[in-house]
Motif scaffolding. Sequence first.
Motif, short mmCIF file in Angstrom:
data_model
loop_
_atom_site.label_atom_id
_atom_site.label_comp_id
_atom_site.label_asym_id
_atom_site.label_seq_id
_atom_site.Cartn_x
_atom_site.Cartn_y
_atom_site.Cartn_z
N LEU A 144 95.86 37.34 -3.92
CA LEU A 144 96.62 36.48 -4.81
C LEU A 144 97.12 37.21 -6.05
O LEU A 144 97.98 36.70 -6.76
CB LEU A 144 95.76 35.28 -5.22
N VAL A 145 96.55 38.40 -6.33
CA VAL A 145 97.05 39.24 -7.43
C VAL A 145 97.95 40.32 -6.82
O VAL A 145 97.51 41.11 -6.00
CB VAL A 145 95.90 39.88 -8.23
N GLY B 113 98.59 43.43 -18.35
CA GLY B 113 97.62 42.46 -17.83
C GLY B 113 98.15 41.73 -16.61
O GLY B 113 99.08 42.19 -15.93
N VAL B 114 97.54 40.59 -16.33
CA VAL B 114 97.89 39.79 -15.15
C VAL B 114 98.51 38.47 -15.61
O VAL B 114 97.88 37.70 -16.34
CB VAL B 114 96.66 39.52 -14.27
N LYS B 115 99.74 38.22 -15.18
CA LYS B 115 100.42 36.97 -15.55
C LYS B 115 100.04 35.88 -14.55
O LYS B 115 100.16 36.07 -13.34
CB LYS B 115 101.95 37.17 -15.56
N GLY C 283 106.83 30.40 -10.85
CA GLY C 283 107.17 30.74 -12.24
C GLY C 283 107.11 32.22 -12.55
O GLY C 283 106.74 32.61 -13.68
N ILE C 284 107.49 33.09 -11.61
CA ILE C 284 107.55 34.53 -11.88
C ILE C 284 108.85 34.82 -12.62
O ILE C 284 109.94 34.52 -12.13
CB ILE C 284 107.53 35.35 -10.58
N PRO C 285 108.79 35.41 -13.82
CA PRO C 285 110.04 35.76 -14.51
C PRO C 285 110.72 36.94 -13.83
O PRO C 285 110.07 37.94 -13.52
CB PRO C 285 109.57 36.13 -15.93
N LYS D 37 101.63 42.69 -13.04
CA LYS D 37 100.84 41.96 -12.05
C LYS D 37 101.00 40.45 -12.23
O LYS D 37 101.09 39.95 -13.35
CB LYS D 37 99.36 42.34 -12.18
N VAL D 38 101.00 39.74 -11.09
CA VAL D 38 101.05 38.28 -11.11
C VAL D 38 99.93 37.74 -10.24
O VAL D 38 99.58 38.32 -9.21
CB VAL D 38 102.41 37.75 -10.60
N GLU D 39 99.34 36.63 -10.67
CA GLU D 39 98.28 35.99 -9.91
C GLU D 39 98.74 34.62 -9.45
O GLU D 39 99.10 33.76 -10.26
CB GLU D 39 97.01 35.84 -10.76
N GLY D 40 98.75 34.42 -8.14
CA GLY D 40 99.16 33.14 -7.57
C GLY D 40 97.99 32.26 -7.23
O GLY D 40 96.90 32.37 -7.80
N PHE D 41 98.18 31.37 -6.26
CA PHE D 41 97.13 30.45 -5.84
C PHE D 41 97.32 30.14 -4.37
O PHE D 41 98.37 30.41 -3.78
CB PHE D 41 97.17 29.17 -6.68
#
Length: 494
Positions: A3-4, A49-51, A25-27, A11-15
């Motif tokens: 998910l990361v 960091g992780v968004k 909501g990823i820019p 980095k982006v963390e989803g679900f």
Amino acid sequence: MGLVVETKCGKVEGFNEEGINKWFGIPYAKPPIGKLRFKRTEKCVPWDGVKKTKKHGNKPHQFLDTKLTDIPASEDCLFLNIWAPQEANNLPVFVWIYGGAYSIGECSDPNYDGTNFAKDGVIYASFNYRLGVLGFYDFSIYDDSFDSNCGVADQIEALTWIKENIAAFGGDSNNITIAGESAGAASVINMLAAPKAKGLFNKAIAESPIPGCVHNRNSTKLNMDLFLNVMKIAPGEVYKLKTLHADEMKYAAEYLLFNNCNLYPGIFLPGPVIDDLIPEHPIDAISKGCAKATKLIIGTNHDDGALFVKLENTMFPSSWGQVEKMLEINRCVDKLESLHQLYDGISQNEQMKELAKDRAFLVDSIKVADWQSGYNDTWMYRFDYAPRLTRLLGLKSVHGVEVPIALDNLGRGIIRRFWKGTSKDIMYKLRDDMHTAWVNFAKSGDPNRALEVFWPKYNAESRPTFIFNEDNRILMDPSNKNYEVWKDINLYTE
């Protein structure tokens, strides 16, 4: 696939939901605010960091009074969403571009949920782009501190981001299909013709596009002058728009959408313009092979015009008096009698609906298919089924009715209401045909395999067209009579 995910911006963390990994909501670009208002998109600023990307980003400001979701509207709206199977690895990618007359729409709309594509083994992405006054009104004709085609620039930047980052989510960056409906489908056609979009996708699906809604300087000025007149702003004072809140411009935008056709019958709503991003009209560019590397599915609905014609204040001509004025303005009044003959035998209201369909959707789609089929595999369809509710409303197979069928979202979004009261067997049969064809095309470049009727490739001679209905069939050149009357009627071209 975890998910990361590490993108080129951070980095982006989803679900995980319904067994599907999701990132909302990823820019994908800098917020188009402050000095970037009315300017073209700039690349995203990397973050540390992780968004957390577990909820939808802001939707764009809407320029028509239609509420699709409760997501807040903001000029800081350039976000995208991704749906992927849990163990995604080099999967085909399907990118949806929403429609809405270049005036409304958002990727957070439940109509455009990607869960079922992911369940079918396809990574699905959708993105926001600026709308209306902020995205598609060209004030650069008065003041060069404004940029043209801001919404088009958003779309190109979003597709660039997806091309550069989708492998990190388990997608195949060399197998990307872009798709859309209405203005979203027109955007697909525009991307075929945009030099900066070349190489960002391999396949395209255009559902009921308006290929002709790309403005030259003449039609742009007619629309922009009308907007400024309603705003009570002189052309030399257009800079005042830079400090107005979007809501202060909404009334004039709505007025323009429903009144420009009264003044200039047949003119299109504000949309993309000819400039360096779209150097020539997309149909002309496609005729020269600009999209020869792209496979295409294109089609219309049998009653695409029904949604847009009423007694007054309509986006298309609503009387024969307006049609005659349209032809006079464009120096082709000699076509009036042939148009009368074409629509003879039905009520005037039905005539105007048919005229709107032919002028905006059908004839230009045939032109696109004719040209593109000479360069790469092309398939054409017509969606004929009319749900019970739209039949009762007199809308029949209305514009947009196929979207929940094609995207397999019959249980989500406002458009699903069109299907209320329709037999589930019929709905699921249509879904299994159309949605599966789209999935097959995304995976292999061929919509066939699951269809009980073989869908032949299109050619400009016999024009085979797949008819989606209770009983699918192939018709050869089903709209030849309409095409022959309309093919040389050129509106607002000078």
